[in-house]
Design an enzyme around this catalytic site. Sequence first.
Site, short mmCIF file in Angstrom:
data_model
loop_
_atom_site.label_atom_id
_atom_site.label_comp_id
_atom_site.label_asym_id
_atom_site.label_seq_id
_atom_site.Cartn_x
_atom_site.Cartn_y
_atom_site.Cartn_z
N ASP A 177 -2.86 10.51 11.36
CA ASP A 177 -2.03 9.37 11.74
C ASP A 177 -1.27 9.71 13.02
OD1 ASP A 177 -0.75 6.75 10.01
OD2 ASP A 177 0.39 7.48 11.73
N HIS A 215 -7.62 0.72 4.90
CA HIS A 215 -7.35 2.14 5.11
C HIS A 215 -6.44 2.67 4.02
CE1 HIS A 215 -4.09 0.00 7.22
NE2 HIS A 215 -3.33 1.06 6.98
N HIS A 267 -3.70 5.86 3.21
CA HIS A 267 -2.89 6.95 3.73
C HIS A 267 -3.00 8.11 2.76
CE1 HIS A 267 -0.47 4.31 6.54
NE2 HIS A 267 -0.94 3.40 5.70
P1 5GP Z 1 -0.29 0.39 7.75
O1 5GP Z 1 1.14 0.20 8.15
O2 5GP Z 1 -1.18 -0.72 8.26
O3 5GP Z 1 -0.50 0.68 6.31
O4 5GP Z 1 -0.74 1.74 8.48
C1 5GP Z 1 -1.21 1.81 9.78
C2 5GP Z 1 -1.07 3.26 10.19
O5 5GP Z 1 -1.87 3.47 11.33
C3 5GP Z 1 0.36 3.68 10.56
O6 5GP Z 1 0.77 4.79 9.76
C4 5GP Z 1 0.27 4.03 12.05
O7 5GP Z 1 1.09 5.13 12.41
C5 5GP Z 1 -1.21 4.34 12.22
N1 5GP Z 1 -1.73 4.06 13.55
C6 5GP Z 1 -1.52 2.93 14.28
N2 5GP Z 1 -2.17 2.98 15.45
C7 5GP Z 1 -2.83 4.18 15.46
C8 5GP Z 1 -3.68 4.82 16.42
O8 5GP Z 1 -3.99 4.28 17.49
N3 5GP Z 1 -4.15 6.05 16.09
C9 5GP Z 1 -3.84 6.65 14.91
N4 5GP Z 1 -4.36 7.87 14.70
N5 5GP Z 1 -3.05 6.08 13.98
C10 5GP Z 1 -2.55 4.85 14.26
#
Ligand code: 5GP
Length: 113
Positions: A30, A99, A101
């Site tokens: 992440d 996705h 985590h």
């Molecule tokens: P959500 O909030 O949708 O469950 O999680 C999205 C996750 O993707 C977040 O933890 C954020 O830090 C991560 N993320 C967002 N953009 C990028 C990126 O461009 N590269 C990587 N490696 N992680 C990302």
Amino acid sequence: MEDCIFCKIIRDELPSRKVFEDDNVLAFWDINPAAPVHIIVVTKSHIESVAAIDKSNSQLLSDIFEAIAVIAKDLKLEDGYRVISNVGKNAGQTINHLHFHLLGGKRLSLAMC
Ligand code: 5GP
Ligand code: ZN
């Protein structure tokens, strides 16, 4: 999907620190880690979230969880880890591509929400 950040990472149009890849799954660190180990595990096909899982694509969940077990072993998370998938706005989903985590590397908060 053209504008999806995770689809761009899968197509190598955006850089990422990959930790696992097979035919159906990609995993990478992440960009904004919430724990010492914070890996994002995605399906290579664009599925919006857990809410879009049905009989036609649910096999991908076993692929995801098999990958998670391998990654956790590789990263020596034998003391435990947490797997989370945010769905929709109440859960704070920011990227609408399925996705999970994988969080670990420290004693995690016991708060579930
Ligand atoms: P959500 O909030 O949708 O469950 O999680 C999205 C996750 O993707 C977040 O933890 C954020 O830090 C991560 N993320 C967002 N953009 C990028 C990126 O461009 N590269 C990587 N490696 N992680 C990302
Ligand atoms: Zn996508």
